[in-house]
Write a protein that holds these residues in place. Sequence first.
Motif, PDB file in Angstrom:
ATOM      1  N   PHE A  22       0.822  -1.211   0.000  1.00  0.00           N
ATOM      2  CA  PHE A  22       0.000   0.000   0.000  1.00  0.00           C
ATOM      3  C   PHE A  22       0.856   1.261   0.000  1.00  0.00           C
ATOM      4  O   PHE A  22       0.514   2.247  -0.649  1.00  0.00           O
ATOM      5  CB  PHE A  22      -0.992  -0.002   1.161  1.00  0.00           C
ATOM      6  N   ALA A  23       1.987   1.231   0.702  1.00  0.00           N
ATOM      7  CA  ALA A  23       2.892   2.386   0.695  1.00  0.00           C
ATOM      8  C   ALA A  23       3.461   2.596  -0.711  1.00  0.00           C
ATOM      9  O   ALA A  23       3.532   3.734  -1.196  1.00  0.00           O
ATOM     10  CB  ALA A  23       4.015   2.182   1.713  1.00  0.00           C
ATOM     11  N   ASP A  24       3.840   1.503  -1.381  1.00  0.00           N
ATOM     12  CA  ASP A  24       4.334   1.601  -2.762  1.00  0.00           C
ATOM     13  C   ASP A  24       3.256   2.144  -3.684  1.00  0.00           C
ATOM     14  O   ASP A  24       3.522   2.996  -4.533  1.00  0.00           O
ATOM     15  CB  ASP A  24       4.793   0.233  -3.276  1.00  0.00           C
ATOM     16  N   ALA A 121     -11.993  -0.503   1.891  1.00  0.00           N
ATOM     17  CA  ALA A 121     -11.808   0.822   2.495  1.00  0.00           C
ATOM     18  C   ALA A 121     -10.380   1.311   2.265  1.00  0.00           C
ATOM     19  O   ALA A 121     -10.148   2.470   1.913  1.00  0.00           O
ATOM     20  CB  ALA A 121     -12.128   0.785   3.988  1.00  0.00           C
ATOM     21  N   ARG A 122      -9.443   0.420   2.448  1.00  0.00           N
ATOM     22  CA  ARG A 122      -8.039   0.795   2.272  1.00  0.00           C
ATOM     23  C   ARG A 122      -7.727   1.126   0.812  1.00  0.00           C
ATOM     24  O   ARG A 122      -7.065   2.118   0.516  1.00  0.00           O
ATOM     25  CB  ARG A 122      -7.169  -0.361   2.767  1.00  0.00           C
ATOM     26  N   LEU A 123      -8.204   0.299  -0.099  1.00  0.00           N
ATOM     27  CA  LEU A 123      -7.995   0.543  -1.521  1.00  0.00           C
ATOM     28  C   LEU A 123      -8.653   1.852  -1.962  1.00  0.00           C
ATOM     29  O   LEU A 123      -8.038   2.663  -2.654  1.00  0.00           O
ATOM     30  CB  LEU A 123      -8.558  -0.609  -2.355  1.00  0.00           C
ATOM     31  N   ALA A 124      -9.911   2.039  -1.562  1.00  0.00           N
ATOM     32  CA  ALA A 124     -10.643   3.243  -1.960  1.00  0.00           C
ATOM     33  C   ALA A 124      -9.956   4.498  -1.440  1.00  0.00           C
ATOM     34  O   ALA A 124      -9.895   5.520  -2.134  1.00  0.00           O
ATOM     35  CB  ALA A 124     -12.083   3.175  -1.466  1.00  0.00           C
ATOM     36  N   VAL A 126      -6.669   4.930  -0.799  1.00  0.00           N
ATOM     37  CA  VAL A 126      -5.444   5.167  -1.567  1.00  0.00           C
ATOM     38  C   VAL A 126      -5.774   5.627  -2.990  1.00  0.00           C
ATOM     39  O   VAL A 126      -5.087   6.482  -3.549  1.00  0.00           O
ATOM     40  CB  VAL A 126      -4.560   3.895  -1.589  1.00  0.00           C
ATOM     41  N   LEU A 127      -6.839   5.075  -3.564  1.00  0.00           N
ATOM     42  CA  LEU A 127      -7.212   5.416  -4.942  1.00  0.00           C
ATOM     43  C   LEU A 127      -8.027   6.704  -5.039  1.00  0.00           C
ATOM     44  O   LEU A 127      -8.387   7.120  -6.142  1.00  0.00           O
ATOM     45  CB  LEU A 127      -8.002   4.258  -5.567  1.00  0.00           C
TER      46      LEU A 127
END
Length: 149
Positions: A22-24, A121-124, A126-127
């Motif tokens: 996720f950091a990348d 939630a995490r993907l949304a 970051v995106l």
Amino acid sequence: MSALPEGAAKPLNIARAADACFADLQAYLEDNPHAEVPDDILASLHMLYGKNFAKALEVVDGGGIVCFVGEQTGRRVYKVPGRRAGDTYIVFPAHYCACQSFLFDVVGRGEAVACKHQLAARLASVLGRTAVSRVPDYSIAHMLLEHCA
């Protein structure tokens, strides 16, 4: 329990590997705001999350994920839609989801790193695919209490 030989690589915790992916991803998207997610990051996330990765992408594509941010503390709580119309789940992406899959597959059996709602939630986030709503901190507490009742 035996110690690892000197110079041997330490086993990588799956959660740390996911954090690194996720950091990348976040760094890549900050440098390339209109680019698509690189295939190597997608492959890594799929390897780490298995079947929940594809399900999370469907949730993100469906929209409706809201991030509530406490005005004073900056705490973030997400509401993520469920499969059935009207169902939503309270989510702390790294720690908790109110769904049954989190309870059984993540906490109970340890078969998954996260449920699809946590990952969505995490993907949304970051995106940039979440609606963000700043709310008084007591509103976040009230949301949590509603889901406990």
